[in-house]
Write a protein that holds these residues in place. Structure first.
Motif, PDB file in Angstrom:
ATOM      1  N   ASN A 143      14.191   0.233   9.649  1.00  0.00           N
ATOM      2  CA  ASN A 143      15.334  -0.455   9.044  1.00  0.00           C
ATOM      3  C   ASN A 143      16.706  -0.045   9.594  1.00  0.00           C
ATOM      4  OD1 ASN A 143      14.692   2.034   7.981  1.00  0.00           O
ATOM      5  ND2 ASN A 143      15.073   1.494   5.850  1.00  0.00           N
ATOM      6  N   CYS A 171       7.426   3.803   9.115  1.00  0.00           N
ATOM      7  CA  CYS A 171       7.398   4.725  10.228  1.00  0.00           C
ATOM      8  C   CYS A 171       6.748   6.037   9.767  1.00  0.00           C
ATOM      9  CB  CYS A 171       8.803   4.974  10.747  1.00  0.00           C
ATOM     10  SG  CYS A 171      10.005   5.157   9.440  1.00  0.00           S
ATOM     11  N   HIS A 206      -0.684   6.090   8.639  1.00  0.00           N
ATOM     12  CA  HIS A 206      -0.523   4.627   8.673  1.00  0.00           C
ATOM     13  C   HIS A 206      -1.524   3.937   9.594  1.00  0.00           C
ATOM     14  CE1 HIS A 206       3.887   5.561   7.517  1.00  0.00           C
ATOM     15  NE2 HIS A 206       3.181   5.326   6.449  1.00  0.00           N
ATOM     16  N   TYR A 213       9.883  12.397  13.077  1.00  0.00           N
ATOM     17  CA  TYR A 213      10.534  11.314  12.319  1.00  0.00           C
ATOM     18  C   TYR A 213      11.666  10.755  13.191  1.00  0.00           C
ATOM     19  CZ  TYR A 213      11.059   8.981   7.801  1.00  0.00           C
ATOM     20  OH  TYR A 213      11.047   8.049   6.783  1.00  0.00           O
ATOM     21  N   HIS A 268       1.556  18.461   1.663  1.00  0.00           N
ATOM     22  CA  HIS A 268       2.249  17.180   1.853  1.00  0.00           C
ATOM     23  C   HIS A 268       2.870  17.110   3.250  1.00  0.00           C
ATOM     24  CE1 HIS A 268       5.225  13.958   1.309  1.00  0.00           C
ATOM     25  NE2 HIS A 268       4.423  13.513   0.371  1.00  0.00           N
ATOM     26  N   TRP A 269       2.880  15.914   3.840  1.00  0.00           N
ATOM     27  CA  TRP A 269       3.357  15.762   5.229  1.00  0.00           C
ATOM     28  C   TRP A 269       4.789  16.260   5.404  1.00  0.00           C
ATOM     29  CZ3 TRP A 269       7.540  12.484   6.032  1.00  0.00           C
ATOM     30  CH2 TRP A 269       7.796  11.519   5.064  1.00  0.00           C
ATOM     31  N   ARG A 270       5.615  16.142   4.373  1.00  0.00           N
ATOM     32  CA  ARG A 270       7.023  16.557   4.550  1.00  0.00           C
ATOM     33  C   ARG A 270       7.129  18.070   4.767  1.00  0.00           C
ATOM     34  NH1 ARG A 270       8.299  12.187   0.819  1.00  0.00           N
ATOM     35  NH2 ARG A 270       9.620  10.718   1.934  1.00  0.00           N
ATOM     36  N   ASP A 328      -2.078   2.126  -5.063  1.00  0.00           N
ATOM     37  CA  ASP A 328      -1.678   3.532  -4.928  1.00  0.00           C
ATOM     38  C   ASP A 328      -2.690   4.359  -5.710  1.00  0.00           C
ATOM     39  OD1 ASP A 328       1.427   4.971  -4.311  1.00  0.00           O
ATOM     40  OD2 ASP A 328      -0.246   6.134  -5.128  1.00  0.00           O
ATOM     41  N   SER A 329      -3.100   5.467  -5.137  1.00  0.00           N
ATOM     42  CA  SER A 329      -4.076   6.297  -5.844  1.00  0.00           C
ATOM     43  C   SER A 329      -3.422   7.019  -7.027  1.00  0.00           C
ATOM     44  CB  SER A 329      -4.718   7.305  -4.898  1.00  0.00           C
ATOM     45  OG  SER A 329      -3.712   7.996  -4.205  1.00  0.00           O
ATOM     46  N   TYR A 374       0.870  -1.191   0.000  1.00  0.00           N
ATOM     47  CA  TYR A 374       0.000   0.000   0.000  1.00  0.00           C
ATOM     48  C   TYR A 374       0.896   1.227   0.000  1.00  0.00           C
ATOM     49  CZ  TYR A 374      -3.864   3.110   1.209  1.00  0.00           C
ATOM     50  OH  TYR A 374      -4.801   4.106   1.198  1.00  0.00           O
ATOM     51  N   TYR A 378       5.694  17.211  -3.040  1.00  0.00           N
ATOM     52  CA  TYR A 378       5.045  17.560  -4.295  1.00  0.00           C
ATOM     53  C   TYR A 378       3.721  18.317  -4.241  1.00  0.00           C
ATOM     54  CZ  TYR A 378       3.751  12.672  -3.228  1.00  0.00           C
ATOM     55  OH  TYR A 378       3.387  11.515  -2.616  1.00  0.00           O
TER      56      TYR A 378
HETATM   57  N1  NAD Z   1      12.444   3.598   6.374  1.00  0.00           N
HETATM   58  C1  NAD Z   1      12.946   4.296   5.375  1.00  0.00           C
HETATM   59  O1  NAD Z   1      14.143   4.277   5.144  1.00  0.00           O
HETATM   60  C2  NAD Z   1      12.023   5.120   4.513  1.00  0.00           C
HETATM   61  C3  NAD Z   1      12.451   5.704   3.314  1.00  0.00           C
HETATM   62  C4  NAD Z   1      11.522   6.444   2.551  1.00  0.00           C
HETATM   63  C5  NAD Z   1      10.216   6.577   2.993  1.00  0.00           C
HETATM   64  N2  NAD Z   1       9.831   5.988   4.170  1.00  0.00           N
HETATM   65  C6  NAD Z   1       8.440   6.098   4.651  1.00  0.00           C
HETATM   66  O2  NAD Z   1       7.566   5.559   3.673  1.00  0.00           O
HETATM   67  C7  NAD Z   1       6.324   6.251   3.673  1.00  0.00           C
HETATM   68  C8  NAD Z   1       6.009   6.744   2.269  1.00  0.00           C
HETATM   69  O3  NAD Z   1       6.979   7.682   1.876  1.00  0.00           O
HETATM   70  P1  NAD Z   1       7.339   7.966   0.343  1.00  0.00           P
HETATM   71  O4  NAD Z   1       8.760   8.373   0.298  1.00  0.00           O
HETATM   72  O5  NAD Z   1       6.943   6.811  -0.500  1.00  0.00           O
HETATM   73  O6  NAD Z   1       6.518   9.277  -0.025  1.00  0.00           O
HETATM   74  P2  NAD Z   1       4.972   9.684   0.050  1.00  0.00           P
HETATM   75  O7  NAD Z   1       4.519   9.659   1.439  1.00  0.00           O
HETATM   76  O8  NAD Z   1       4.872  10.955  -0.672  1.00  0.00           O
HETATM   77  O9  NAD Z   1       4.240   8.555  -0.807  1.00  0.00           O
HETATM   78  C9  NAD Z   1       3.120   7.858  -0.351  1.00  0.00           C
HETATM   79  C10 NAD Z   1       2.464   7.099  -1.490  1.00  0.00           C
HETATM   80  O10 NAD Z   1       1.245   6.554  -0.984  1.00  0.00           O
HETATM   81  C11 NAD Z   1       0.171   6.861  -1.860  1.00  0.00           C
HETATM   82  N3  NAD Z   1      -1.043   7.078  -1.078  1.00  0.00           N
HETATM   83  C12 NAD Z   1      -1.217   7.934  -0.045  1.00  0.00           C
HETATM   84  N4  NAD Z   1      -2.488   7.891   0.416  1.00  0.00           N
HETATM   85  C13 NAD Z   1      -3.133   6.986  -0.346  1.00  0.00           C
HETATM   86  C14 NAD Z   1      -4.466   6.491  -0.373  1.00  0.00           C
HETATM   87  N5  NAD Z   1      -5.396   6.929   0.514  1.00  0.00           N
HETATM   88  N6  NAD Z   1      -4.793   5.557  -1.291  1.00  0.00           N
HETATM   89  C15 NAD Z   1      -3.860   5.100  -2.173  1.00  0.00           C
HETATM   90  N7  NAD Z   1      -2.581   5.530  -2.202  1.00  0.00           N
HETATM   91  C16 NAD Z   1      -2.217   6.462  -1.313  1.00  0.00           C
HETATM   92  C17 NAD Z   1       0.592   8.163  -2.549  1.00  0.00           C
HETATM   93  O11 NAD Z   1      -0.053   8.319  -3.815  1.00  0.00           O
HETATM   94  C18 NAD Z   1       2.107   7.991  -2.695  1.00  0.00           C
HETATM   95  O12 NAD Z   1       2.460   7.341  -3.901  1.00  0.00           O
HETATM   96  C19 NAD Z   1       6.468   7.373   4.703  1.00  0.00           C
HETATM   97  O13 NAD Z   1       5.939   6.942   5.919  1.00  0.00           O
HETATM   98  C20 NAD Z   1       7.973   7.522   4.855  1.00  0.00           C
HETATM   99  O14 NAD Z   1       8.319   7.949   6.142  1.00  0.00           O
HETATM  100  C21 NAD Z   1      10.707   5.271   4.923  1.00  0.00           C
END
Ligand code: NAD
Length: 421
Positions: free
Chosen positions: A122, A94, A76, A182, A172-174, A34-35, A10, A168
């Motif tokens: 990780n 996370c 989450h 974080y 956005h949460w960032r 993914d949406s 997801y 983007y």
């Molecule tokens: N542990 C790590 O090293 C690490 C590295 C990168 C990201 N992350 C984590 O991963 C998560 C995602 O981050 P990201 O970098 O992919 O960027 P992001 O949060 O911008 O991407 C989230 C993705 O989820 C999709 N999404 C969100 N809500 C949705 C919904 N209701 N229905 C369908 N799809 C949906 C979005 O379209 C997008 O593609 C975050 O929690 C981030 O903290 C962790």
């Protein structure tokens, strides 16, 4: 024959990377949701047999054993709860929860469910962090008294393609991420190595007070804070000092654990090398007073580990999830470990907003602590139902980018389709 674990993903961005690690760990990726259609399309060749979904309600119906949850950082918990209620194992990126109330609800759902909940944290699986845990477990450092953790990840604000990828849209949460939230990459490695659990937290922000320039570099990020310096007093009497996600110069993930007889740290700017030192009068057999070395993996999968991101942490975190499903056991980072860290991140921010006031970290095993927090849904992020944030996301309450910066953000960063929305 052992059953192959069937996983859904997801959130196709980070989720896709973890899916790759899942294939290496012998699981199948059977569904991706993914949406954003373009993100789904990008993963098609990597996971040709997976069914693609754009809606969670349809995705959750797919026949699968577990889900890698990698949607937006602050959303989450509600999805994890729905999966757990359906008996589907969850590996959640996370943070586990972005409000205190969600933390309570998540623990209650995990306790009721037969499925496993694990936080996809990780960094404790990076080579130097595993070595620090190995040394702590060996006991030669003596009683652990103090530890430090820093996930310092500055970004070049002028890098437009990074902005397009990471920040983007304005909500956005960032763009609203407080410096304490974080926290898992800084805190989990030292919690994991020492076994100590934070019980009280205090924090101060470290703020860049240079005047805001009207440039794209700072546009959209609603915070001049570059770090929060967080301290916790722990259940075993030890103290941690760490930063969550900071962004002062220069990039490093660094950790230090100090015991009564000696200490171990990884060295900033020196790859995976660690420095292990002892009091000159307490050197264990087979060691020197000062030991500088590159640790080894001590793992039969070292070649596979090296193939995945985050220093191999991506492979090891997914393998741990899969193994805990097949062995029917508690995973390394369970729901209590996860929600404790989330509480530290959330309450450290309250401390920042409150001039460094200390907050007790709840123990969500206790019904009294759950009742205290079960209705607290304050958040610095935009809510998924469209509500605006209910608390400031940085130490300067009325901070915001200038109109010119936001104009630049819309002009340069946002894709055409988003500008039309
Ligand atoms: N542990 C790590 O090293 C690490 C590295 C990168 C990201 N992350 C984590 O991963 C998560 C995602 O981050 P990201 O970098 O992919 O960027 P992001 O949060 O911008 O991407 C989230 C993705 O989820 C999709 N999404 C969100 N809500 C949705 C919904 N209701 N229905 C369908 N799809 C949906 C979005 O379209 C997008 O593609 C975050 O929690 C981030 O903290 C962790």
């Amino acid at each position: 024959m052992k059953k192959t674990i069937r996983l859904g993903i997801y959130g196709a961005r980070r989720g896709g990377d973890l899916g790759r690690a899942a294939l290496l760990a012998n699981a199948d990726v059977v569904a991706i949701c993914d949406s954003a259609m373009d993100k789904l399309e990008e993963r098609k060749t990597q996971f040709p047999d997976a069914t693609l979904y754009t809606e969670f309600d349809k995705f959750i119906e797919h026949d699968m054993d577990g889900v890698i949850l990698a949607n937006f950082f602050h959303e989450h918990a509600p999805y994890a709860i729905r999966l757990l209620e359906r008996g589907i194992h969850v590996l959640s990126e996370c943070t586990s929860n972005s409000t205190m109330a969600e933390g309570v609800a998540l623990v209650r759902a995990a306790e009721k469910s037969k499925a496993i909940y694990m936080l996809s944290e990780n960094y404790p699986y990076m080579k130097f962090n595993l070595e620090m845990k190995r040394i702590c477990d060996g006991g030669t450092l003596g009683k652990i008294l103090y530890a430090e953790g820093e996930y310092n990840h500055p970004g070049n604000g002028k890098n437009i393609s990074n902005k397009k990828y990471l920040n983007y849209f304005p909500e956005h949460w960032r763009n609203f991420l407080p410096r304490t939230y974080y926290v898992t990459h800084s805190l989990a490695p030292i919690m994991s190595a020492t076994g100590a659990i934070p019980r009280r937290v205090t924090a101060f922000s470290c703020t860049n007070d240079e005047p805001i320039d009207n440039s794209i570099a700072t546009a959209s990020h609603i915070s001049p804070d570059v770090a929060a310096i967080i301290m916790t007093k722990n259940d075993d009497g030890s103290v941690f000092k760490f930063t969550a996600h900071s962004s002062f110069g220069a990039h490093a993930n660094s950790y230090r654990i100090a015991g009564k007889r000696g200490q171990i740290e990884n060295l900033r700017g020196m790859g995976d090398k660690v420095m292990l030192r002892y009091n000159s009068w307490q050197i264990p057999e087979g060691r020197e007073e000062i030991n500088l070395y590159e640790p080894s993996w001590h793992d039969e999968d070292s070649e596979l580990i090296e193939k995945t991101g985050h220093g191999g942490g991506d492979y090891l975190v997914v393998r741990e999830f899969i193994r805990s499903i097949t062995d029917g056991r508690k995973p390394d980072f369970d729901v209590y470990f996860a929600t404790t860290m989330a509480s530290v991140g959330i309450l450290a921010h309250r401390s920042v907003l409150d001039g460094g006031k200390p907050y007790d970290i709840p123990d969500f095993r206790s019904e009294d602590d759950r009742r205290k927090w079960e209705n607290d849904d304050l958040s610095p992020f935009w809510y998924s139902d469209g509500r605006a944030p209910t608390i400031p996301c940085c130490s300067i309450n009325d901070y915001k980018p200038s109109d010119e910066q936001m104009r630049l953000f819309r002009e340069i960063v946002m894709e055409e389709k988003e500008k039309i929305k």
